[in-house]
Enzyme design. Structure first.
Site, mmCIF file in Angstrom:
data_model
loop_
_atom_site.group_PDB
_atom_site.id
_atom_site.type_symbol
_atom_site.label_atom_id
_atom_site.label_comp_id
_atom_site.label_asym_id
_atom_site.label_seq_id
_atom_site.Cartn_x
_atom_site.Cartn_y
_atom_site.Cartn_z
ATOM 1 N N HIS A 56 -36.662 26.823 55.479
ATOM 2 C CA HIS A 56 -37.548 27.335 56.535
ATOM 3 C C HIS A 56 -37.786 28.832 56.364
ATOM 4 O O HIS A 56 -36.896 29.654 56.568
ATOM 5 C CB HIS A 56 -36.933 27.077 57.919
ATOM 6 C CG HIS A 56 -37.882 27.391 59.031
ATOM 7 N ND1 HIS A 56 -38.456 26.417 59.819
ATOM 8 C CD2 HIS A 56 -38.391 28.561 59.481
ATOM 9 C CE1 HIS A 56 -39.259 26.981 60.712
ATOM 10 N NE2 HIS A 56 -39.227 28.297 60.519
ATOM 11 N N HIS A 58 -41.080 32.156 56.345
ATOM 12 C CA HIS A 58 -42.466 32.591 56.636
ATOM 13 C C HIS A 58 -42.857 33.649 55.604
ATOM 14 O O HIS A 58 -42.702 34.846 55.841
ATOM 15 C CB HIS A 58 -42.574 33.163 58.054
ATOM 16 C CG HIS A 58 -42.355 32.133 59.105
ATOM 17 N ND1 HIS A 58 -43.390 31.459 59.714
ATOM 18 C CD2 HIS A 58 -41.215 31.622 59.626
ATOM 19 C CE1 HIS A 58 -42.891 30.589 60.584
ATOM 20 N NE2 HIS A 58 -41.577 30.669 60.539
ATOM 21 N N GLN A 151 -49.677 28.535 64.197
ATOM 22 C CA GLN A 151 -48.859 29.480 64.972
ATOM 23 C C GLN A 151 -49.337 29.635 66.424
ATOM 24 O O GLN A 151 -48.535 29.769 67.346
ATOM 25 C CB GLN A 151 -48.876 30.852 64.280
ATOM 26 C CG GLN A 151 -48.291 32.005 65.059
ATOM 27 C CD GLN A 151 -46.774 32.085 64.979
ATOM 28 O OE1 GLN A 151 -46.212 32.449 63.949
ATOM 29 N NE2 GLN A 151 -46.106 31.730 66.066
ATOM 30 N N HIS A 209 -41.993 23.561 63.989
ATOM 31 C CA HIS A 209 -41.234 24.412 64.891
ATOM 32 C C HIS A 209 -41.149 23.608 66.191
ATOM 33 O O HIS A 209 -42.185 23.263 66.758
ATOM 34 C CB HIS A 209 -41.978 25.708 65.149
ATOM 35 C CG HIS A 209 -41.909 26.681 64.015
ATOM 36 N ND1 HIS A 209 -42.449 26.425 62.790
ATOM 37 C CD2 HIS A 209 -41.346 27.918 63.943
ATOM 38 C CE1 HIS A 209 -42.216 27.462 62.001
ATOM 39 N NE2 HIS A 209 -41.550 28.371 62.669
ATOM 40 N N GLU A 212 -38.402 25.686 70.241
ATOM 41 C CA GLU A 212 -37.798 26.997 69.948
ATOM 42 C C GLU A 212 -37.812 27.824 71.231
ATOM 43 O O GLU A 212 -38.511 28.845 71.326
ATOM 44 C CB GLU A 212 -38.541 27.717 68.810
ATOM 45 C CG GLU A 212 -37.761 28.941 68.320
ATOM 46 C CD GLU A 212 -38.490 29.748 67.250
ATOM 47 O OE1 GLU A 212 -39.624 29.379 66.887
ATOM 48 O OE2 GLU A 212 -37.925 30.764 66.788
ATOM 49 N N ASP A 308 -35.784 31.860 57.631
ATOM 50 C CA ASP A 308 -36.855 32.042 58.614
ATOM 51 C C ASP A 308 -37.618 33.350 58.401
ATOM 52 O O ASP A 308 -38.827 33.343 58.160
ATOM 53 C CB ASP A 308 -36.301 31.950 60.052
ATOM 54 C CG ASP A 308 -37.376 31.648 61.081
ATOM 55 O OD1 ASP A 308 -38.538 31.423 60.695
ATOM 56 O OD2 ASP A 308 -37.055 31.631 62.285
HETATM 57 FE FE FE2 Z 1 -40.051 29.798 61.846
#
Ligand code: FE2
Length: 426
Positions: A56, A58, A151, A209, A212, A308
């Site tokens: 995971h 970005h 997102q 996701h 969260e 992450d």
């Molecule tokens: Fe993430």
């Protein structure tokens, strides 16, 4: 043989193992192999492991820390707002440059496979184009898997679904989502349904996701497991973060975990980020916010740890070191028993490899000759020391070397060289 690695210790603790490599694959593995090779590497009893895998990440945001300003509160929501400010100013060149820089760090750390989410809510899909280019460019050294990540919300952002479909058409590998960020719980559940059906139709994996938040009533993981089961997506779906599970009712979780197991849904915790972004609305006691890792493992659910973020709007630290991630993970989860620490090593190697569906991963004959020789004698010592990667090997070729972490001491009556390695008494 092309390469022979002598006297390796394997992650399961087996010692005195040789590994022979030919044409980029492992040809043989066992004690005292009687083969000759063009190049011989003496592991000297050090741990030889298949490469680290980050389930995971970005990569479109990495190394952007400070652009256009720093996250003052350090919160998830300010991070998302900050990313929104940064997005219109992104250029493809800058995205590619930062991603390649990060890939250099990753290779040097023996991190040779990364699943990265890529934001598809920018109608230009600049980040998708940039990361597809990077994926192609780094393919000889590192496997990059892209997740189409809406997102700003699949339903909340008007063009997100169309962009996600375009991204998949361009070559993005996995379907992402963010149900807890939709306007309502119902919209969140609907986004999970739409995305799972889309993935099933295209034969793609899913990694969302999911939950969260610290909200104990955020239950999109239940919906994700339901659709994974309904659509026959067993082994192809992962829920990332799942931080709400930390705060959920215990009875409810006792029902949820077997449902995840039954649906073949994996969990991806991100300890460095979960421990810093969750529990921000608490006074004291403050919740940790990481999902229930030991309980998930005990229920037979695959659990990986992801990095992450590294130096981005959400997190200003990190250096592509999955041992640091495992180290934080075991502390937050209180997984300090010896087997539990070993399980945390698997959470940054074998388990994410399975979640990503990597071909030819491992140390069996026929696997890709991708390995890391660590300055450590066991998986536990590797985590304890965040051990130096003496050699990183990809397809049988050394692609990075690091010196062992020694210090030179100038203290009368004590040895000059300090070695942090220590073999505990049996
Ligand atoms: Fe993430």
């Amino acid at each position: 043989m092309d390469v022979l690695i002598r006297n390796a210790t394997l992650p399961d603790g087996t010692r005195g193992i040789d590994i022979a490599v030919e044409h980029g694959r492992i040809a043989a593995i066992g004690p005292g192999l009687r083969v000759s090779a063009q190049e011989c590497i003496d592991a000297g009893g050090d741990l030889v492991t298949p490469p680290f895998v980050d389930a995971h990440f970005h990569m479109d945001a990495t190394l952007s820390h400070g652009l256009p300003r720093v996250n003052r509160s350090g919160t998830l929501l300010e991070g998302i707002a900050l990313w929104g400010e940064l997005k219109p100013t992104l250029t493809q060149e800058a995205l590619v440059e930062r991603a390649l820089r990060y890939c250099d760090w990753a290779i040097a750390r023996g991190l040779l496979a990364i699943r990265t989410h890529v934001d598809v809510c920018d109608d230009r899909l600049l980040a998708v184009e940039a990361l597809l280019q990077v994926k192609k460019q780094v393919a000889p050294w590192l496997d990059l898997q892209l997740v189409a990540f809406p997102q700003d919300g699949l339903l909340r952002s008007p063009t997100a679904f169309a962009n996600l479909r375009r991204g998949v058409g361009m070559g993005v590998d996995v379907v992402g989502g963010i149900p807890h960020f939709e306007r309502t719980m119902a919209d969140g559940a609907e986004s999970v349904r739409l995305l799972c059906e889309f993935a099933a139709e295209r034969g793609l994996r899913v990694d969302m996701h999911c939950d969260e938040t610290d909200d104990p009533m955020s239950r999109h993981i239940e919906t994700l497991a339901y659709h994974a089961q309904r659509l026959g997506l067993h082994g192809k779906v992962a829920g990332s973060h799942l931080t709400s599970m930390h705060s959920m009712d215990n009875y409810y979780v006792s029902k949820l975990l077997p449902l995840m197991r039954e649906a073949g849904v994996a969990a991806i915790a991100n300890p460095l980020i979960n421990i810093t972004l969750q529990g921000r609305h608490d006074s004291y006691p403050k919740r940790r916010g990481m999902t229930r890792v030991p309980e998930l493992l005990a229920a037979g659910v695959d659990v990986a740890f992801g990095h992450d973020c590294v130096m981005d709007p959400w997190y200003s630290l990190g250096s592509a070191d999955m041992l640091e991630v495992a180290h934080m993970g075991l502390h937050v989860a209180q997984m300090t028993g010896q087997e539990a620490i070993h399980a945390c090593f698997l959470a940054v190697t074998e388990t994410p490899a399975r979640i990503l569906g990597l071909d030819g991963y491992g140390l069996q004959p026929g696997c890709h000759a991708d390995m890391v020789i660590l300055d450590a004698g066991s998986t536990i010592e590797a985590i304890r020391l965040r051990a130096a990667r003496r050699y990183v090997i990809r397809r049988g070729r050394i692609v990075s070397r690091s010196p062992a972490a020694h210090a030179t001491l100038d203290v009368p009556g004590r040895p000059g060289t300090v070695d942090f390695r220590h073999t505990p008494a049996a």
